[in-house]
Motif scaffolding. Sequence first.
Motif, PDB file in Angstrom:
ATOM      1  N   ARG A   1     -12.779 -52.927  48.382  1.00 24.59           N
ATOM      2  CA  ARG A   1     -12.574 -51.559  47.885  1.00 24.59           C
ATOM      3  C   ARG A   1     -11.554 -50.807  48.720  1.00 24.59           C
ATOM      4  O   ARG A   1     -10.820 -49.962  48.215  1.00 24.59           O
ATOM      5  CB  ARG A   1     -13.895 -50.801  47.883  1.00 24.59           C
TER       6      ARG A   1
ATOM      7  N   ARG B   1      -7.844 -52.556  47.812  1.00 18.97           N
ATOM      8  CA  ARG B   1      -7.344 -52.415  46.439  1.00 18.97           C
ATOM      9  C   ARG B   1      -6.890 -50.987  46.176  1.00 18.97           C
ATOM     10  O   ARG B   1      -7.623 -50.036  46.436  1.00 18.97           O
ATOM     11  CB  ARG B   1      -8.440 -52.786  45.448  1.00 18.97           C
TER      12      ARG B   1
ATOM     13  N   ARG C   1      -6.118 -47.592  44.094  1.00 21.19           N
ATOM     14  CA  ARG C   1      -6.790 -46.944  42.965  1.00 21.19           C
ATOM     15  C   ARG C   1      -5.871 -46.937  41.748  1.00 21.19           C
ATOM     16  O   ARG C   1      -4.657 -46.868  41.876  1.00 21.19           O
ATOM     17  CB  ARG C   1      -7.151 -45.514  43.336  1.00 21.19           C
ATOM     18  N   THR C   2      -6.467 -46.964  40.583  1.00 20.18           N
ATOM     19  CA  THR C   2      -5.698 -46.871  39.346  1.00 20.18           C
ATOM     20  C   THR C   2      -5.202 -45.444  39.199  1.00 20.18           C
ATOM     21  O   THR C   2      -5.982 -44.495  39.314  1.00 20.18           O
ATOM     22  CB  THR C   2      -6.579 -47.239  38.141  1.00 20.18           C
TER      23      THR C   2
ATOM     24  N   ARG D   1      -4.042 -41.822  37.846  1.00 22.38           N
ATOM     25  CA  ARG D   1      -4.619 -40.977  36.811  1.00 22.38           C
ATOM     26  C   ARG D   1      -3.789 -41.019  35.535  1.00 22.38           C
ATOM     27  O   ARG D   1      -4.319 -40.991  34.432  1.00 22.38           O
ATOM     28  CB  ARG D   1      -4.735 -39.541  37.320  1.00 22.38           C
TER      29      ARG D   1
ATOM     30  N   TRP E   1      -4.826 -43.833  33.270  1.00 18.66           N
ATOM     31  CA  TRP E   1      -6.059 -43.553  32.543  1.00 18.66           C
ATOM     32  C   TRP E   1      -5.788 -42.608  31.373  1.00 18.66           C
ATOM     33  O   TRP E   1      -6.315 -42.802  30.269  1.00 18.66           O
ATOM     34  CB  TRP E   1      -7.105 -42.934  33.467  1.00 18.66           C
TER      35      TRP E   1
END
Length: 107
Positions: free
Chosen positions: A24, A27, A29-30, A32, A35
């Motif tokens: 965690r 990696r 973060r995706t 915004r 999304w």
Amino acid sequence: MPWQTGTVAEDREHAIEEIVQSARQVRPRTPRWLWLLAGGLGVACAIGFVIVLLSEGTATGPTQAPSPEPRGMGFGAGLALGVGIGIAVGFAIARQLVRDHSSRNKP
């Protein structure tokens, strides 16, 4: 005996939790915006589907009925051709894997 006391299971769970936490942290973060783009695309597709589902258009296709005489070789010939090609491709892939496995069997 460690398997009876549960210490092995607890150690394994602790090791798994450490791996999850390190993954965690590494990696990214995706974003915004990604999304939002995915949500917008999903909503647009759902709206398009509902519009097509509720519209009362007329079908625009061939006006004459299809001829009853069969054209081509048929379903059985296509199925046999697909199976034959599948076997040939699978055999070629398997030979390639075997060839890479050991050089002592085939010089």
